[in-house]
Design a protein around this motif. Sequence first.
Motif, PDB file in Angstrom:
ATOM      1  N   ALA A 171     -10.203  -1.115   1.726  1.00 54.18           N
ATOM      2  CA  ALA A 171      -8.760  -0.970   1.894  1.00 54.18           C
ATOM      3  C   ALA A 171      -7.810  -1.097   0.776  1.00 54.18           C
ATOM      4  O   ALA A 171      -6.647  -0.655   0.898  1.00 54.18           O
ATOM      5  CB  ALA A 171      -8.394  -2.445   2.682  1.00 54.18           C
ATOM      6  N   THR A 172      -8.088  -1.580  -0.279  1.00 56.01           N
ATOM      7  CA  THR A 172      -7.271  -1.372  -1.513  1.00 56.01           C
ATOM      8  C   THR A 172      -7.776  -0.521  -2.499  1.00 56.01           C
ATOM      9  O   THR A 172      -6.899  -0.233  -3.623  1.00 56.01           O
ATOM     10  CB  THR A 172      -7.521  -2.829  -2.205  1.00 56.01           C
TER      11      THR A 172
ATOM     12  N   LYS B 179       0.809  -1.128   0.115  1.00 50.17           N
ATOM     13  CA  LYS B 179       0.030  -0.126  -0.047  1.00 50.17           C
ATOM     14  C   LYS B 179       0.826   1.378  -0.117  1.00 50.17           C
ATOM     15  O   LYS B 179       0.628   2.189  -0.527  1.00 50.17           O
ATOM     16  CB  LYS B 179      -0.936  -0.162   1.345  1.00 50.17           C
ATOM     17  N   PRO B 180       2.017   1.472   0.670  1.00 49.09           N
ATOM     18  CA  PRO B 180       2.665   2.716   0.619  1.00 49.09           C
ATOM     19  C   PRO B 180       3.291   2.901  -0.659  1.00 49.09           C
ATOM     20  O   PRO B 180       3.371   3.994  -1.101  1.00 49.09           O
ATOM     21  CB  PRO B 180       3.839   2.433   1.762  1.00 49.09           C
ATOM     22  N   TYR B 181       3.828   2.014  -1.398  1.00 49.40           N
ATOM     23  CA  TYR B 181       4.384   2.019  -2.651  1.00 49.40           C
ATOM     24  C   TYR B 181       3.131   2.559  -3.588  1.00 49.40           C
ATOM     25  O   TYR B 181       3.346   3.374  -4.473  1.00 49.40           O
ATOM     26  CB  TYR B 181       5.006   0.656  -3.156  1.00 49.40           C
ATOM     27  N   ALA B 182       1.881   1.782  -3.368  1.00 51.19           N
ATOM     28  CA  ALA B 182       0.991   2.014  -4.319  1.00 51.19           C
ATOM     29  C   ALA B 182       0.146   3.636  -4.106  1.00 51.19           C
ATOM     30  O   ALA B 182       0.125   4.380  -5.197  1.00 51.19           O
ATOM     31  CB  ALA B 182      -0.368   1.363  -4.322  1.00 51.19           C
ATOM     32  N   GLU B 183       0.316   4.088  -2.771  1.00 51.26           N
ATOM     33  CA  GLU B 183      -0.038   5.370  -2.606  1.00 51.26           C
ATOM     34  C   GLU B 183       1.013   6.384  -2.983  1.00 51.26           C
ATOM     35  O   GLU B 183       0.517   7.719  -3.696  1.00 51.26           O
ATOM     36  CB  GLU B 183      -0.441   5.707  -1.114  1.00 51.26           C
ATOM     37  N   LYS B 184       2.249   6.069  -3.035  1.00 47.80           N
ATOM     38  CA  LYS B 184       3.145   6.876  -3.624  1.00 47.80           C
ATOM     39  C   LYS B 184       2.945   7.130  -5.151  1.00 47.80           C
ATOM     40  O   LYS B 184       3.152   8.148  -5.720  1.00 47.80           O
ATOM     41  CB  LYS B 184       4.742   6.336  -3.201  1.00 47.80           C
ATOM     42  N   GLU B 185       2.860   5.865  -5.766  1.00 45.68           N
ATOM     43  CA  GLU B 185       2.582   5.963  -7.239  1.00 45.68           C
ATOM     44  C   GLU B 185       1.393   6.793  -7.700  1.00 45.68           C
ATOM     45  O   GLU B 185       1.329   7.387  -8.662  1.00 45.68           O
ATOM     46  CB  GLU B 185       2.541   4.571  -7.750  1.00 45.68           C
TER      47      GLU B 185
ATOM     48  N   GLN C 139      -0.806  -2.276  -9.132  1.00 47.40           N
ATOM     49  CA  GLN C 139      -1.112  -3.576  -9.723  1.00 47.40           C
ATOM     50  C   GLN C 139      -1.517  -4.597  -8.578  1.00 47.40           C
ATOM     51  O   GLN C 139      -2.209  -5.378  -8.557  1.00 47.40           O
ATOM     52  CB  GLN C 139      -0.252  -4.189 -10.659  1.00 47.40           C
ATOM     53  N   THR C 140      -0.520  -4.669  -7.528  1.00 51.63           N
ATOM     54  CA  THR C 140      -0.826  -5.609  -6.493  1.00 51.63           C
ATOM     55  C   THR C 140      -1.956  -5.563  -5.703  1.00 51.63           C
ATOM     56  O   THR C 140      -2.506  -6.115  -5.306  1.00 51.63           O
ATOM     57  CB  THR C 140       0.605  -5.670  -5.593  1.00 51.63           C
ATOM     58  N   MET C 141      -2.232  -3.874  -5.532  1.00 53.89           N
ATOM     59  CA  MET C 141      -3.523  -3.572  -4.716  1.00 53.89           C
ATOM     60  C   MET C 141      -4.680  -4.287  -5.332  1.00 53.89           C
ATOM     61  O   MET C 141      -5.452  -4.595  -4.821  1.00 53.89           O
ATOM     62  CB  MET C 141      -3.470  -2.202  -4.360  1.00 53.89           C
ATOM     63  N   ARG C 142      -4.521  -3.828  -6.653  1.00 57.39           N
ATOM     64  CA  ARG C 142      -5.785  -4.339  -7.755  1.00 57.39           C
ATOM     65  C   ARG C 142      -6.030  -5.972  -7.351  1.00 57.39           C
ATOM     66  O   ARG C 142      -7.114  -6.338  -7.310  1.00 57.39           O
ATOM     67  CB  ARG C 142      -5.328  -3.959  -9.057  1.00 57.39           C
ATOM     68  N   GLN C 143      -4.733  -6.662  -7.630  1.00 55.04           N
ATOM     69  CA  GLN C 143      -5.089  -8.059  -7.527  1.00 55.04           C
ATOM     70  C   GLN C 143      -5.536  -8.425  -6.030  1.00 55.04           C
ATOM     71  O   GLN C 143      -6.287  -9.270  -5.867  1.00 55.04           O
ATOM     72  CB  GLN C 143      -3.644  -8.714  -7.909  1.00 55.04           C
ATOM     73  N   ILE C 144      -4.906  -7.687  -5.067  1.00 55.29           N
ATOM     74  CA  ILE C 144      -5.323  -8.161  -3.726  1.00 55.29           C
ATOM     75  C   ILE C 144      -6.778  -7.782  -3.587  1.00 55.29           C
ATOM     76  O   ILE C 144      -7.534  -8.534  -2.871  1.00 55.29           O
ATOM     77  CB  ILE C 144      -4.501  -7.534  -2.820  1.00 55.29           C
ATOM     78  N   GLY C 145      -7.215  -6.847  -3.888  1.00 57.06           N
ATOM     79  CA  GLY C 145      -8.760  -6.337  -3.905  1.00 57.06           C
ATOM     80  C   GLY C 145      -9.577  -7.663  -4.668  1.00 57.06           C
ATOM     81  O   GLY C 145     -10.864  -7.800  -3.862  1.00 57.06           O
ATOM     82  N   PHE C 146      -9.315  -7.822  -5.810  1.00 56.80           N
ATOM     83  CA  PHE C 146     -10.067  -9.020  -6.336  1.00 56.80           C
ATOM     84  C   PHE C 146      -9.867 -10.397  -5.496  1.00 56.80           C
ATOM     85  O   PHE C 146     -10.922 -10.740  -5.301  1.00 56.80           O
ATOM     86  CB  PHE C 146      -9.361  -9.290  -7.791  1.00 56.80           C
ATOM     87  N   GLY C 147      -8.929 -10.536  -5.086  1.00 57.67           N
ATOM     88  CA  GLY C 147      -8.694 -11.805  -4.243  1.00 57.67           C
ATOM     89  C   GLY C 147      -9.744 -11.595  -2.921  1.00 57.67           C
ATOM     90  O   GLY C 147     -10.121 -12.432  -2.291  1.00 57.67           O
ATOM     91  N   LEU C 148      -9.470 -10.525  -2.207  1.00 57.48           N
ATOM     92  CA  LEU C 148     -10.173 -10.244  -0.848  1.00 57.48           C
ATOM     93  C   LEU C 148     -11.833 -10.339  -1.267  1.00 57.48           C
ATOM     94  O   LEU C 148     -12.558 -10.795  -0.284  1.00 57.48           O
ATOM     95  CB  LEU C 148      -9.929  -8.998  -0.266  1.00 57.48           C
TER      96      LEU C 148
END
Length: 696
Positions: A602-603, A306-312, A568-577
Amino acid sequence: MSNILTEIFTTQYQSAPFTEIKEADFLPAFQELIKTSEKEIDEIVENKEEATFENVIEALAFSGEQLEIVSSIFFNLNSAETNDEIQKIAQEVSPILTEYSAKISQNEKLFEKIKKVFDEKEKYNLNEEQEMLLNETYKGFVRSGALLNEAQKEQFKNISIELSKKSLKFGENVLAETNHYFKHLTDEKDLAGIPEAILQQYREEAKERNLDGFVVTLQYPSFLPLMTYAENRELRKELALANGRKSFQNNEFDNQNLIKEIIQLKQEKAQLLGYKTYADYVLEERMAKDPAKVKTFLNELLEKAKPYAEKEIEELKSLAKADGIEDMQSYDHTFYAEKLRKQKFDIDDEELKPYFQLEKVQEAVFGLAKTLFGLEFKETSEIQKYHEEVKTYEVWEVGGQKSKVSSELKASDTQLPTSDFKAILYADYFPRKGKRAGAWMTSFKNQFRKNGENHRPHISVVCNFSKPITIGSSSDTPSLLTFQEVTTLFHEFGHALHGILANTTYPNLSGTSVKWDFVELPSQFLENYCYEPEFLKTFAKHYKTGEILPDEKIQKISDSKNFMEGYQTMRQIGFGLLDIAYHTDSEKVGDVKTFEVEETKATNLYPSNPETIMSTSFSHIFQGGYSAGYYSYKWAEVLDADAFQYFKENGIFNPEIAAKYKILLSSGGTKDPMELYKNFRGSEPKVESLLKRAFG
């Protein structure tokens, strides 16, 4: 009247006789082949000899061969070349097949024999593969209701039939919505920023509809370029909303109620078998084992990513603000991500596309398979195909031993080949009205060994890439791929290799018949090669000049591998959750949109739009086989990162390591996946390998 589908095919390699099959053949063929298969089951049950591994477990594994082949042909056509008639047949056939499967799995006399062999397995001196088959057969029957009472068995069967119908309907609705929408534009100014090659594609689409100007659709090769390059923000918004409204419009194709019905049926099925939730039922047969472990895995990744995603996202918002956009939305993401990528790495997908001609990319993946595994692909016109755009290949093992080849080769052949025949490959690359979106690998026939013959598989790779642009009678521009499409082809080909290299005795343990959270390892593993400069140089060549993509661009591609990795990781985690939530908390699903927002909050990195939803087109879990298993994409990333690191440390074409990896692929489901992985790698996979690759 004879029916071509009920007889052993006389075509080359006994391949599917597509040009001779009539749609009217399917229903009577299913009806006849079910009767034939039931007779085979009756012979097992009525055999007066003592129940043994051979006359029960093995006989069952090899039963219904032609029915399995015809089912594969039919349902693959329903995905890749469907029409109203095929969809109508699918709705009629699916419950028949489900009832047939239930009849077998709930056959008390058959299960008694299976249980007897299972209880006495010590006396059979089984090898590892035989023991796996026995265990999987016994568990399969138990998980299909063999231990239920008569009333419960009837309930289980009815639930399964309803699920098959509703899952099919879900997919039909998504396809209908995808095909229904198109955006017609007549003023080129509205398409400012979009490269000429894409504009020409939109012109061609308009011509096919007898319209002037341009037509954009929701098919991926049409939709994605617009979202990536269109400067017209309102147009991006309109297309994004259209895509996000699929089956969420309170019309005849709406999937909201279907979702609730599907998850409720799955929950009832699980509870009938004694499981708390459907996720518990599914995950018992996965590497992850239980929902709690999946949630822990996803949430741990969430915390790190999440910190990496928010920075992006903050970087993208800075670019958007420079354009006067203070309220950046999800439909702006792809546009500004492409801008940032170009700024950071001086990479433009349209600039790269001329270096990724489809045919050359395919040659590269074929060449990689030859380097690693000794495979050779020979295009053939002798194999019948279901659409003229499909290409067919014979796959041979170079330097393979001169072994006995199955009689499924040419009936006229009397000479054995000098190399081993491995498979047929069908390659189907372009979108059509009757073809669902996305990309996938499938098979028309599994590999297995029987009576001294190694019956080889018939594998298919299906994608949706931009078609060549034809002007007049000649092809003006070949199919050129974005780099993301290059990785997609490698991904699906990784699955194909899992099937092609299969070398097991039993069809139900062959190829991709592995634990679901292990199945993505071969596909995601192969994607890694797309980022290796040493390999890219061998095929990234301009389709007109033959010029190799400059070193600095190749290095930029390699450097950009982890671009937007947090997002992209957050997106996949969202689908998984979301997937796990649907299959553990089905009783909480009231309004589908509200549930989705709550479970993915959360994602979410952008505000939720009340007009759009992902769930109603989430075919992976409501039509496909990823129910309670979408997390496996990230799970397999741990495996593929760790596996490729092994190659990187010893050379990406290292023959000794490739030979060990080939054993992993060829073993299918004959061993526990963790055991297979440790035999290859020497240790269990480390999540640190993924984190290191993703975030440094």
